[in-house]
Design a protein around this motif. Sequence first.
Motif, PDB file in Angstrom:
ATOM      1  N   GLY A  60       0.976  -1.476  -0.232  1.00 24.93           N
ATOM      2  CA  GLY A  60      -0.409   0.347   0.175  1.00 24.93           C
ATOM      3  C   GLY A  60       0.414   1.575  -0.112  1.00 24.93           C
ATOM      4  N   ILE A  61       2.335   1.198  -0.510  1.00 21.76           N
ATOM      5  CA  ILE A  61       3.138   2.774   0.160  1.00 21.76           C
ATOM      6  C   ILE A  61       3.330   2.704  -1.161  1.00 21.76           C
ATOM      7  CG2 ILE A  61       5.136   3.389   0.823  1.00 21.76           C
ATOM      8  CD1 ILE A  61       5.498   1.789   2.985  1.00 21.76           C
ATOM      9  N   ASP A  62       2.852   3.923  -1.665  1.00 19.94           N
ATOM     10  CA  ASP A  62       2.895   4.933  -3.376  1.00 19.94           C
ATOM     11  C   ASP A  62       4.390   4.939  -3.546  1.00 19.94           C
ATOM     12  OD1 ASP A  62       2.997   6.024  -5.598  1.00 19.94           O
ATOM     13  OD2 ASP A  62       1.820   7.667  -5.207  1.00 19.94           O
ATOM     14  N   LEU A  63       5.259   4.161  -3.824  1.00 23.95           N
ATOM     15  CA  LEU A  63       6.947   4.040  -4.695  1.00 23.95           C
ATOM     16  C   LEU A  63       7.206   5.246  -5.692  1.00 23.95           C
ATOM     17  CD1 LEU A  63       7.372   0.072  -4.198  1.00 23.95           C
ATOM     18  CD2 LEU A  63       7.929   2.341  -2.949  1.00 23.95           C
ATOM     19  N   ARG A  64       6.059   5.536  -5.843  1.00 24.02           N
ATOM     20  CA  ARG A  64       5.751   6.529  -7.001  1.00 24.02           C
ATOM     21  C   ARG A  64       6.271   8.190  -6.347  1.00 24.02           C
ATOM     22  NH1 ARG A  64       8.488   5.652 -11.749  1.00 24.02           N
ATOM     23  NH2 ARG A  64       8.123   7.519 -12.181  1.00 24.02           N
ATOM     24  N   SER A  65       5.916   8.292  -5.148  1.00 27.33           N
ATOM     25  CA  SER A  65       5.909   9.585  -4.303  1.00 27.33           C
ATOM     26  C   SER A  65       6.640   9.421  -2.974  1.00 27.33           C
ATOM     27  CB  SER A  65       4.303   9.829  -3.428  1.00 27.33           C
ATOM     28  OG  SER A  65       4.975   8.152  -2.262  1.00 27.33           O
ATOM     29  N   GLU A  66       6.910  10.861  -2.824  1.00 27.75           N
ATOM     30  CA  GLU A  66       7.954  11.302  -2.116  1.00 27.75           C
ATOM     31  C   GLU A  66       7.086  10.641  -0.824  1.00 27.75           C
ATOM     32  OE1 GLU A  66      11.017  13.028  -1.930  1.00 27.75           O
ATOM     33  OE2 GLU A  66      10.859  13.143  -4.196  1.00 27.75           O
ATOM     34  N   ALA A  67       6.438  11.170  -0.525  1.00 28.92           N
ATOM     35  CA  ALA A  67       5.637  10.582   0.939  1.00 28.92           C
ATOM     36  C   ALA A  67       6.050   8.963   1.550  1.00 28.92           C
ATOM     37  CB  ALA A  67       4.609  10.683   1.107  1.00 28.92           C
ATOM     38  N   GLY A  68       5.770   8.179   0.065  1.00 34.31           N
ATOM     39  CA  GLY A  68       5.934   6.993   0.490  1.00 34.31           C
ATOM     40  C   GLY A  68       7.413   6.455   0.066  1.00 34.31           C
ATOM     41  N   TRP A  69       8.306   7.539  -0.515  1.00 31.48           N
ATOM     42  CA  TRP A  69      10.402   7.291  -0.386  1.00 31.48           C
ATOM     43  C   TRP A  69      10.682   7.059   1.296  1.00 31.48           C
ATOM     44  CZ3 TRP A  69      13.034   3.310  -2.240  1.00 31.48           C
ATOM     45  CH2 TRP A  69      12.129   2.658  -3.144  1.00 31.48           C
ATOM     46  N   GLY A  70       9.251   8.917   1.566  1.00 26.76           N
ATOM     47  CA  GLY A  70       9.718   9.137   3.473  1.00 26.76           C
ATOM     48  C   GLY A  70       9.802   7.943   4.030  1.00 26.76           C
ATOM     49  N   ARG A  71       8.622   7.441   3.666  1.00 26.55           N
ATOM     50  CA  ARG A  71       8.077   6.065   4.328  1.00 26.55           C
ATOM     51  C   ARG A  71       8.996   5.142   4.927  1.00 26.55           C
ATOM     52  NH1 ARG A  71       2.195   4.139   4.021  1.00 26.55           N
ATOM     53  NH2 ARG A  71       3.061   3.238   6.121  1.00 26.55           N
ATOM     54  N   ILE A  72       9.512   4.392   3.705  1.00 29.06           N
ATOM     55  CA  ILE A  72      10.933   3.146   3.099  1.00 29.06           C
ATOM     56  C   ILE A  72      11.894   4.081   3.961  1.00 29.06           C
ATOM     57  CG2 ILE A  72      11.969   2.608   1.555  1.00 29.06           C
ATOM     58  CD1 ILE A  72       8.946   1.921   1.900  1.00 29.06           C
ATOM     59  N   GLU A  73      11.923   5.980   4.291  1.00 31.63           N
ATOM     60  CA  GLU A  73      13.781   6.060   4.549  1.00 31.63           C
ATOM     61  C   GLU A  73      13.717   6.189   6.064  1.00 31.63           C
ATOM     62  OE1 GLU A  73      16.026  10.340   5.048  1.00 31.63           O
ATOM     63  OE2 GLU A  73      14.555  10.005   3.275  1.00 31.63           O
ATOM     64  N   ALA A  74      12.392   6.404   6.618  1.00 32.82           N
ATOM     65  CA  ALA A  74      11.813   6.312   8.102  1.00 32.82           C
ATOM     66  C   ALA A  74      12.314   4.612   8.897  1.00 32.82           C
ATOM     67  CB  ALA A  74      10.539   6.886   8.444  1.00 32.82           C
ATOM     68  N   ALA A  75      11.671   3.327   7.674  1.00 34.22           N
ATOM     69  CA  ALA A  75      11.934   2.502   7.949  1.00 34.22           C
ATOM     70  C   ALA A  75      13.060   1.922   7.934  1.00 34.22           C
ATOM     71  CB  ALA A  75      10.939   1.917   6.803  1.00 34.22           C
ATOM     72  N   VAL A  76      14.294   2.009   7.132  1.00 34.70           N
ATOM     73  CA  VAL A  76      15.762   1.963   7.280  1.00 34.70           C
ATOM     74  C   VAL A  76      16.261   2.233   8.269  1.00 34.70           C
ATOM     75  CG1 VAL A  76      17.959   2.179   5.862  1.00 34.70           C
ATOM     76  CG2 VAL A  76      15.231   1.856   4.467  1.00 34.70           C
ATOM     77  N   LYS A  77      15.571   3.936   8.400  1.00 36.01           N
ATOM     78  CA  LYS A  77      16.467   4.510  10.242  1.00 36.01           C
ATOM     79  C   LYS A  77      16.171   3.375  11.212  1.00 36.01           C
ATOM     80  CE  LYS A  77      16.789   9.431   8.399  1.00 36.01           C
ATOM     81  NZ  LYS A  77      16.478  10.479   8.589  1.00 36.01           N
ATOM     82  N   LEU A  78      15.066   3.787  11.275  1.00 33.83           N
ATOM     83  CA  LEU A  78      13.790   2.208  12.519  1.00 33.83           C
ATOM     84  C   LEU A  78      14.926   0.987  12.690  1.00 33.83           C
ATOM     85  CD1 LEU A  78      12.937   2.380  14.851  1.00 33.83           C
ATOM     86  CD2 LEU A  78      10.579   1.010  13.267  1.00 33.83           C
ATOM     87  N   ILE A  79      15.499   0.445  11.410  1.00 31.14           N
ATOM     88  CA  ILE A  79      16.276  -0.699  11.383  1.00 31.14           C
ATOM     89  C   ILE A  79      17.344  -0.452  12.369  1.00 31.14           C
ATOM     90  CG2 ILE A  79      16.835  -2.463   9.385  1.00 31.14           C
ATOM     91  CD1 ILE A  79      14.165  -2.123   7.961  1.00 31.14           C
ATOM     92  N   TYR A  80      18.338   0.142  11.582  1.00 29.68           N
ATOM     93  CA  TYR A  80      19.510   0.796  11.676  1.00 29.68           C
ATOM     94  C   TYR A  80      19.588   1.363  13.175  1.00 29.68           C
ATOM     95  CZ  TYR A  80      21.908  -0.280   6.988  1.00 29.68           C
ATOM     96  OH  TYR A  80      22.059  -1.050   6.284  1.00 29.68           O
ATOM     97  N   LYS A  81      18.546   1.442  13.626  1.00 31.76           N
ATOM     98  CA  LYS A  81      18.547   1.701  15.099  1.00 31.76           C
ATOM     99  C   LYS A  81      18.772   1.152  15.983  1.00 31.76           C
ATOM    100  CE  LYS A  81      17.512   7.044  14.200  1.00 31.76           C
ATOM    101  NZ  LYS A  81      16.140   8.299  15.215  1.00 31.76           N
ATOM    102  N   GLY A  82      17.683  -0.185  16.018  1.00 29.94           N
ATOM    103  CA  GLY A  82      17.588  -1.357  16.201  1.00 29.94           C
ATOM    104  C   GLY A  82      18.938  -2.317  16.311  1.00 29.94           C
ATOM    105  N   LEU A  83      19.453  -1.885  15.422  1.00 32.89           N
ATOM    106  CA  LEU A  83      20.717  -2.660  15.336  1.00 32.89           C
ATOM    107  C   LEU A  83      21.932  -2.074  16.140  1.00 32.89           C
ATOM    108  CD1 LEU A  83      21.130  -3.486  11.092  1.00 32.89           C
ATOM    109  CD2 LEU A  83      20.682  -5.016  13.134  1.00 32.89           C
ATOM    110  N   ALA A  84      21.969  -0.525  16.210  1.00 31.94           N
ATOM    111  CA  ALA A  84      23.061   0.060  17.062  1.00 31.94           C
ATOM    112  C   ALA A  84      22.133  -0.070  18.786  1.00 31.94           C
ATOM    113  CB  ALA A  84      22.832   1.428  16.598  1.00 31.94           C
ATOM    114  N   LYS A  85      21.386  -0.190  19.109  1.00 31.48           N
ATOM    115  CA  LYS A  85      20.374  -0.717  19.989  1.00 31.48           C
ATOM    116  C   LYS A  85      20.736  -2.282  20.288  1.00 31.48           C
ATOM    117  CE  LYS A  85      16.637  -0.355  22.945  1.00 31.48           C
ATOM    118  NZ  LYS A  85      15.484   0.075  23.297  1.00 31.48           N
TER     119      LYS A  85
END
Length: 107
Positions: A60-85
Amino acid sequence: MKTNDLLADRVSTTLDAELVRLVGQLCFVKGGDPAAISAVVLGALSFLTIQAQHDRSMLGIDLRSEAGWGRIEAAVKLIYKGLAKSALTSSTIQVVIKPQPTAGGVW
Protein backbone atom coordinates in the motif's frame (compact mmCIF):
# COMPACT_ATOMS: atom_id res chain seq x y z
CA MET A 1 19.57 -7.89 -13.79
CA LYS A 2 17.89 -9.77 -16.61
CA THR A 3 20.84 -9.99 -18.96
CA ASN A 4 23.76 -12.32 -18.60
CA ASP A 5 26.31 -10.60 -20.79
CA LEU A 6 29.92 -9.60 -20.21
CA LEU A 7 29.20 -5.89 -19.59
CA ALA A 8 26.47 -6.65 -17.05
CA ASP A 9 28.81 -9.07 -15.28
CA ARG A 10 31.59 -6.48 -15.13
CA VAL A 11 29.26 -3.79 -13.82
CA SER A 12 27.89 -6.18 -11.19
CA THR A 13 31.38 -7.27 -10.11
CA THR A 14 32.62 -3.67 -9.91
CA LEU A 15 29.55 -2.55 -7.97
CA ASP A 16 29.90 -5.47 -5.56
CA ALA A 17 33.57 -4.69 -4.91
CA GLU A 18 32.75 -1.04 -4.25
CA LEU A 19 29.93 -1.94 -1.87
CA VAL A 20 32.23 -4.31 0.04
CA ARG A 21 34.76 -1.48 0.37
CA LEU A 22 32.14 1.04 1.55
CA VAL A 23 30.53 -1.32 4.07
CA GLY A 24 34.00 -2.06 5.42
CA GLN A 25 34.67 1.65 5.87
CA LEU A 26 31.35 2.43 7.50
CA CYS A 27 30.97 -0.59 9.74
CA PHE A 28 31.33 0.10 13.44
CA VAL A 29 30.02 -3.23 14.69
CA LYS A 30 32.25 -6.15 15.62
CA GLY A 31 30.75 -9.62 15.93
CA GLY A 32 27.70 -8.99 13.75
CA ASP A 33 27.39 -9.54 10.02
CA PRO A 34 27.21 -6.05 8.50
CA ALA A 35 27.76 -7.36 4.95
CA ALA A 36 24.71 -9.64 5.17
CA ILE A 37 22.59 -6.93 6.79
CA SER A 38 23.64 -4.43 4.11
CA ALA A 39 22.93 -6.98 1.37
CA VAL A 40 19.39 -7.49 2.66
CA VAL A 41 18.71 -3.75 2.94
CA LEU A 42 20.29 -2.90 -0.43
CA GLY A 43 18.48 -5.81 -2.09
CA ALA A 44 15.18 -4.64 -0.68
CA LEU A 45 15.81 -1.06 -1.79
CA SER A 46 16.76 -2.28 -5.27
CA PHE A 47 13.55 -4.30 -5.48
CA LEU A 48 11.48 -1.32 -4.31
CA THR A 49 13.16 0.86 -6.93
CA ILE A 50 12.25 -1.64 -9.65
CA GLN A 51 8.68 -1.77 -8.35
CA ALA A 52 8.52 2.04 -8.49
CA GLN A 53 9.76 2.05 -12.09
CA HIS A 54 6.85 -0.24 -12.99
CA ASP A 55 4.34 1.98 -11.14
CA ARG A 56 3.70 -0.67 -8.51
CA SER A 57 3.13 -0.16 -4.82
CA MET A 58 4.40 -2.29 -1.95
CA LEU A 59 2.09 -3.02 0.97
CA GLY A 60 0.00 0.00 0.00
CA ILE A 61 3.00 2.38 -0.07
CA ASP A 62 3.08 4.54 -3.19
CA LEU A 63 6.66 4.14 -4.42
CA ARG A 64 6.22 6.91 -6.98
CA SER A 65 5.71 9.56 -4.31
CA GLU A 66 8.00 11.48 -1.99
CA ALA A 67 5.76 10.52 0.92
CA GLY A 68 6.11 6.82 0.10
CA TRP A 69 9.90 7.01 -0.09
CA GLY A 70 9.89 9.08 3.11
CA ARG A 71 8.21 6.14 4.83
CA ILE A 72 10.81 3.76 3.40
CA GLU A 73 13.63 6.03 4.59
CA ALA A 74 12.13 6.21 8.08
CA ALA A 75 11.85 2.40 8.14
CA VAL A 76 15.51 1.95 7.13
CA LYS A 77 16.55 4.37 9.86
CA LEU A 78 14.47 2.43 12.38
CA ILE A 79 16.13 -0.83 11.31
CA TYR A 80 19.62 0.60 11.76
CA LYS A 81 18.73 2.26 15.06
CA GLY A 82 17.44 -1.10 16.29
CA LEU A 83 20.66 -2.77 15.20
CA ALA A 84 22.69 -0.10 16.97
CA LYS A 85 20.67 -0.56 20.16
CA SER A 86 21.12 -4.31 19.87
CA ALA A 87 24.88 -3.88 19.52
CA LEU A 88 25.01 -1.66 22.58
CA THR A 89 23.17 -4.18 24.76
CA SER A 90 24.61 -7.43 23.36
CA SER A 91 27.29 -9.44 25.09
CA THR A 92 28.59 -10.83 21.78
CA ILE A 93 28.36 -7.79 19.49
CA GLN A 94 30.48 -4.73 20.14
CA VAL A 95 30.56 -1.22 18.78
CA VAL A 96 34.10 -0.30 17.77
CA ILE A 97 35.67 3.03 16.91
CA LYS A 98 37.35 3.04 13.54
CA PRO A 99 40.29 5.31 12.75
CA GLN A 100 39.50 8.30 10.59
CA PRO A 101 40.43 7.72 6.94
CA THR A 102 43.26 9.69 5.44
CA ALA A 103 42.50 12.23 2.71
CA GLY A 104 43.32 9.62 0.02
CA GLY A 105 40.80 7.18 1.45
CA VAL A 106 37.81 9.53 1.52
CA TRP A 107 35.14 8.72 -0.99
